[in-house]
Write an enzyme that holds these catalytic residues in place. Structure first.
Site, mmCIF file in Angstrom:
data_model
loop_
_atom_site.group_PDB
_atom_site.id
_atom_site.type_symbol
_atom_site.label_atom_id
_atom_site.label_comp_id
_atom_site.label_asym_id
_atom_site.label_seq_id
_atom_site.Cartn_x
_atom_site.Cartn_y
_atom_site.Cartn_z
ATOM 1 C CD GLU A 30 -2.916 1.321 2.232
ATOM 2 O OE1 GLU A 30 -3.313 0.338 2.865
ATOM 3 O OE2 GLU A 30 -3.206 2.501 2.525
ATOM 4 C CG HIS A 55 -0.865 5.505 -1.518
ATOM 5 N ND1 HIS A 55 -1.616 4.528 -2.120
ATOM 6 C CD2 HIS A 55 -1.142 5.431 -0.195
ATOM 7 C CE1 HIS A 55 -2.333 3.896 -1.188
ATOM 8 N NE2 HIS A 55 -2.055 4.421 -0.020
ATOM 9 C CG HIS A 112 -6.576 2.961 -0.375
ATOM 10 N ND1 HIS A 112 -7.003 4.258 -0.192
ATOM 11 C CD2 HIS A 112 -5.394 2.850 0.268
ATOM 12 C CE1 HIS A 112 -6.094 4.910 0.526
ATOM 13 N NE2 HIS A 112 -5.111 4.075 0.825
ATOM 14 C CG ASP A 129 -1.215 4.408 4.045
ATOM 15 O OD1 ASP A 129 -1.311 4.713 2.837
ATOM 16 O OD2 ASP A 129 -2.147 4.579 4.852
HETATM 17 MN MN MN Z 1 -3.226 4.375 1.858
#
Ligand code: MN
Length: 311
Positions: free
Chosen positions: A7, A9, A160, A280
């Site tokens: 995850e 980004h 998500h 993240d």
């Molecule tokens: Mn995220």
């Protein structure tokens, strides 16, 4: 220990218009740092990965992205653009990056086509979808061919978070509870449960859905789900107990949840084979995430599964 993170980004060029309400939720200082790191694929990102001992990041366009575009033809065009852009960035750093497709769910047929292109031609590992698309959830009947395609391609869907379509009354007077602090968890966990109760996993038992943030609290709830589902007047509509679908069809990541207690709960609730490391980035510290998993009170066998083997 080597690590694969799922995850992680980025912000593609021309996608600033799709940042939605994310910017407004954060203090300006925090957002400046994110805005610096999101569009960057070289020094900052690779240095962070190296320091945290992360070998591979599976990259995804940051939330909400095209899920909030109301012009379907534009969303279809921009999805192809962002996926082509990501494929080029992956090529520049062989072995370090992989990709999840960003899809225009406004048009289910086009989403199927683009998913196939991304997996077969661009070697992406699946798709990451930022919640509902303009209020339409993925249990909608129009998405059955899309799920069938995921099933045939044998790739996962990463579900998500994003903000709910409207503001539920329960948040009235307390907008600070919206967003990643709490609202996204309620929204995304509910989306996951919608998939289960729609019967999707009875129809396609091999589907794999990934949830971030230690499973959006679902692993904590399994006993209660089963106890209350059993007496629900709707319980006959599913073949299995609710908890069994969570165990059979869901994988969770440690993104943005660097805490031993929910990790141990999750391993106990859904099994060590269904828990995967993630950070993240850039919204959370990859270093804290890496230190957390390296030091968590789990066996070395389980640590290996979570850090890279399950991925
Ligand atoms: Mn995220």
């Amino acid at each position: 220990m080597r690590k694969i993170a799922l995850e992680e980004h980025f912000m593609a060029p021309g996608f600033d218009e799709y940042e939605g309400d994310v910017k407004n939720m954060m203090n300006p200082e925090a957002y400046r740092e994110f805005a610096l790191r999101l569009p960057e694929f070289a020094e900052l990102r690779l240095e962070t990965m190296d320091q945290a001992g992360i070998d591979v990041c599976v990259l995804s366009q940051t939330s909400p992205g095209l899920q909030i575009e109301t012009d379907a033809p534009k969303a279809i065009r921009k999805a192809q653009e962002v996926n082509d852009f990501l494929a080029l960035e992956i090529q520049k750093h062989p072995g370090r990056f992989a990709g999840f497709a960003h899809l225009a769910m406004q048009d289910p047929k086009e989403a199927v086509k683009e998913l196939e292109r991304c997996v077969k031609q661009l070697a992406f590992r699946g798709a990451l979808i930022n919640g509902h698309t303009n209020g339409v959830y993925l249990d909608d009947q129009s998405y059955i061919p899309f799920w069938e395609t995921l099933n045939e391609l044998d790739v996962p869907l990463y579900l998500h978070p994003a903000s709910s379509f409207d503001v539920p009354h329960m948040f009235a007077g307390h907008p600070e509870l919206m967003g990643p602090t709490w609202g996204w968890t309620v929204e995304t966990a509910t989306h996951a449960l919608r998939l289960i109760v729609s019967g999707l996993f009875d129809r396609l038992p091999g589907l794999k859905v990934i949830l971030g943030h230690m499973g959006e609290a679902l692993p904590f709830m399994l006993w209660r789900f089963d106890s209350r589902w059993e007496i629900s007047k709707h319980s006959k509509k599913l073949d299995k107990s609710l908890s069994q679908y969570v165990r059979d069809n869901f994988f969770i990541t440690t993104s943005g949840a660097c805490d031993n207690a929910p990790l141990i709960c999750s391993i106990e609730a859904i099994g060590a084979d269904n828990v995967l490391f993630s950070t993240d980035y850039p919204f959370e510290s990859a270093q804290i995430a890496a230190d957390f998993i390296e030091k968590a009170s789990i066996s070395e066998d389980v640590r290996k599964k979570i850090c890279y083997q399950n991925a």
